[in-house]
Scaffold this active site. Structure first.
Site, PDB file in Angstrom:
ATOM      1  N   GLU A  62      21.937   7.407   0.178  1.00  0.00           N
ATOM      2  CA  GLU A  62      21.967   6.062   0.061  1.00  0.00           C
ATOM      3  C   GLU A  62      23.202   5.273  -0.380  1.00  0.00           C
ATOM      4  O   GLU A  62      23.714   4.420   0.209  1.00  0.00           O
ATOM      5  CB  GLU A  62      20.879   5.381  -0.849  1.00  0.00           C
ATOM      6  CG  GLU A  62      19.343   5.770  -0.364  1.00  0.00           C
ATOM      7  CD  GLU A  62      18.959   5.183   0.937  1.00  0.00           C
ATOM      8  OE1 GLU A  62      19.790   4.199   1.427  1.00  0.00           O
ATOM      9  OE2 GLU A  62      18.038   5.851   1.592  1.00  0.00           O
ATOM     10  N   HIS A  77      25.362   5.084   2.472  1.00  0.00           N
ATOM     11  CA  HIS A  77      25.064   3.892   3.309  1.00  0.00           C
ATOM     12  C   HIS A  77      25.865   2.689   2.486  1.00  0.00           C
ATOM     13  O   HIS A  77      26.537   1.938   3.266  1.00  0.00           O
ATOM     14  CB  HIS A  77      23.697   3.505   3.178  1.00  0.00           C
ATOM     15  CG  HIS A  77      22.817   4.186   4.297  1.00  0.00           C
ATOM     16  ND1 HIS A  77      23.215   4.234   5.503  1.00  0.00           N
ATOM     17  CD2 HIS A  77      21.779   4.758   4.148  1.00  0.00           C
ATOM     18  CE1 HIS A  77      22.176   4.755   6.251  1.00  0.00           C
ATOM     19  NE2 HIS A  77      21.495   5.385   5.533  1.00  0.00           N
ATOM     20  N   TRP A  99      22.354   9.757  13.897  1.00  0.00           N
ATOM     21  CA  TRP A  99      21.732   9.612  15.238  1.00  0.00           C
ATOM     22  C   TRP A  99      22.259   7.838  15.687  1.00  0.00           C
ATOM     23  O   TRP A  99      21.703   7.714  16.774  1.00  0.00           O
ATOM     24  CB  TRP A  99      20.462   9.799  15.240  1.00  0.00           C
ATOM     25  CG  TRP A  99      19.517   9.079  14.666  1.00  0.00           C
ATOM     26  CD1 TRP A  99      18.813   8.047  15.036  1.00  0.00           C
ATOM     27  CD2 TRP A  99      19.089   9.195  13.051  1.00  0.00           C
ATOM     28  NE1 TRP A  99      17.988   7.598  14.049  1.00  0.00           N
ATOM     29  CE2 TRP A  99      18.114   8.220  12.897  1.00  0.00           C
ATOM     30  CE3 TRP A  99      19.651  10.070  12.294  1.00  0.00           C
ATOM     31  CZ2 TRP A  99      17.831   8.001  11.533  1.00  0.00           C
ATOM     32  CZ3 TRP A  99      18.899   9.995  10.920  1.00  0.00           C
ATOM     33  CH2 TRP A  99      18.030   8.951  10.597  1.00  0.00           C
ATOM     34  N   VAL A 136      31.583   7.556  13.910  1.00  0.00           N
ATOM     35  CA  VAL A 136      32.296   8.612  13.075  1.00  0.00           C
ATOM     36  C   VAL A 136      32.631   9.578  14.212  1.00  0.00           C
ATOM     37  O   VAL A 136      31.648  10.040  15.034  1.00  0.00           O
ATOM     38  CB  VAL A 136      31.595   9.403  12.043  1.00  0.00           C
ATOM     39  CG1 VAL A 136      32.398  10.429  11.417  1.00  0.00           C
ATOM     40  CG2 VAL A 136      31.356   8.332  10.896  1.00  0.00           C
TER      41      VAL A 136
END
Length: 426
Positions: free
Chosen positions: A237, A240, A248, A258
């Site tokens: 997290e 993120h 995916w 990336v």
């Protein structure tokens, strides 16, 4: 946005929040709610992405910068039942895990003979428990709040005192992490806010983790969450929070933005066998998908790496929308001492070290000097006092039995304080 308006918005979109109960990570559900409420959210995300790609193009290869960025963390513990009021030791275990994972100090990292090892990065980001609050008062970086809420549905109530949660500290200066009974009826482990929304929705910024998936002791791995017992939910997290996507790309054969992560058909679970999905329909190579990446959904024991491309995205976030953290003093001890007042030199070498190192202090005038060493969670593991030092003071310290990680060497006099970071990595 006023709190009552915000709470109305959450109630109105509660149905959208139910999707979070079907996913280990609710970050994209949180992002969908932001977009539904704010027509400019997508534009902000695109602007941050343009900045990110330009920053990466301008800065090139960032395999090792030797410029360690330190982020102060405040952990907000929300509890209704006593078991949810997790211990300080459990919180410290999570901070240590973040430091190990982001500095490639995790003992379960890929081996040098693994085909994906050349892509495995030391992100050069470290985390500390906040030593002072936004008002400059001393703090241990932990807040504790009893709540009447039995559980939270991963839609944001936990971030507001008025809604039975806890308001965040200045999100441009701290990483706020809430630990609570998240999504009591489902399997959501956590979620985060993307950096593109920091300016427009600062009160929503931060990371939320369920108490059974936080750290690696205490309640970690309890009940149905036995495979989430190593603190990797927070690593995921925080990724993120620093602008990483799932590998995916949140759609079949999607783009995680990336370049050095293999294309993936979708999310992976449990512990796949390597190679996994070799030469898949998305275009992965002979070694298949990078399921062991922190940004997949595999068990904690199987996610062990960030890539250099992911590192670049995170450093770009810290140079752009999260640049306020670069000037944060949340990791500095709250005291009346001015670190700029020390007259003389202070060196710690070698750095990094195996745990055996020299501390050399050369004051310009006679001083009473105190030397201490503390770990990343603020525990003092060494201290000595020296009186009437007017020339070079050299100490050889042996911390070889201490764990690998980040340490802080501090000297204090009657009128000054100076701190240097040191890494034990062998």
């Amino acid at each position: 946005m006023k709190i009552k308006q915000l709470l109305f918005f959450f109630f109105a979109l509660y149905g959208m929040g139910l999707y979070a109960q079907q996913s280990k990570c609710a970050t994209m559900s949180h992002w969908d709610r932001i977009k539904a409420q704010d027509s400019h959210a997508e534009t902000r995300m695109q602007e941050v992405e343009r900045f990110t790609q330009n920053w990466i193009q301008e800065n090139g290869d960032l395999k090792m910068t030797r410029n360690i960025i330190q982020i102060p963390v405040v952990v907000h513990v929300l509890y209704h039942a006593d078991i949810e009021n997790i211990s300080a030791e459990q919180i410290y275990s999570q901070i240590n895990i973040l430091n190990e994972d982001f500095r490639l100090l995790n003992t379960d990292s890929l081996q040098p003979n693994h085909p994906f090892w050349p892509y495995t990065a030391d992100v050069e980001i470290e985390f500390c428990m906040a030593q002072k609050d936004p008002d400059g008062n001393p703090s241990n970086g932990i807040t504790r709040t009893y709540t009447d809420s039995v559980g939270y549905a991963a839609i944001g109530y936990e971030k507001f005192t008025e809604a039975g949660g806890k308001d965040n500290w200045n999100p441009s200066q701290y990483l706020n992490i809430w630990v609570c009974n998240l999504d009591a009826s489902g399997g959501t482990l956590g979620y985060a806010a993307f950096p593109s929304d920091l300016e427009a929705s600062p009160s929503l910024d931060g990371v939320v983790i369920r108490y059974e998936a936080f750290g690696n002791i205490g309640t970690a791995g309890m009940g149905a969450f036995v495979s989430n017992n190593l603190g990797r939910t927070a690593t995921h997290e925080v990724g993120h929070w620093l602008n990483l996507r799932h590998i995916w790309g949140d759609e079949e054969c999607g783009d995680d933005l990336v370049t050095d992560t293999e294309p993936a058909v979708g999310d992976n679970y449990q512990c796949p066998t390597f190679p996994h999905n070799a030469n898949n329909t998305c275009g992965s190579g002979e070694y298949g998908e990078m399921y062991m990446n922190y940004m997949d959904y595999v068990d904690d024991a199987c996610m062990v790496m960030f890539t250099f491309g992911q590192k670049s995205r995170m450093l770009a976030a810290l140079s752009g929308p999260r640049s306020g953290l670069l000037s944060s003093n949340g990791c500095d001890a709250a005291s009346g001492l001015n670190s700029q007042d020390f007259q003389g030199s202070f060196e710690v070498y070698p750095n990094p070290s195996t745990g055996v190192f020299m501390v050399e202090v050369n004051p310009d005038k006679k001083e009473d000097i105190s030397i201490s060493v503390s770990n990343a969670i603020g525990e003092v593991i060494y201290q000595s006092n020296h009186q009437n030092i007017s020339s070079s003071l050299q100490l050889k310290l042996n911390l070889i039995n201490e764990a690998k990680g980040i340490y802080f060497v501090q000297i204090k006099t009657d009128h000054s304080s100076v701190v240097k970071k040191m890494l034990i990595n062998e």
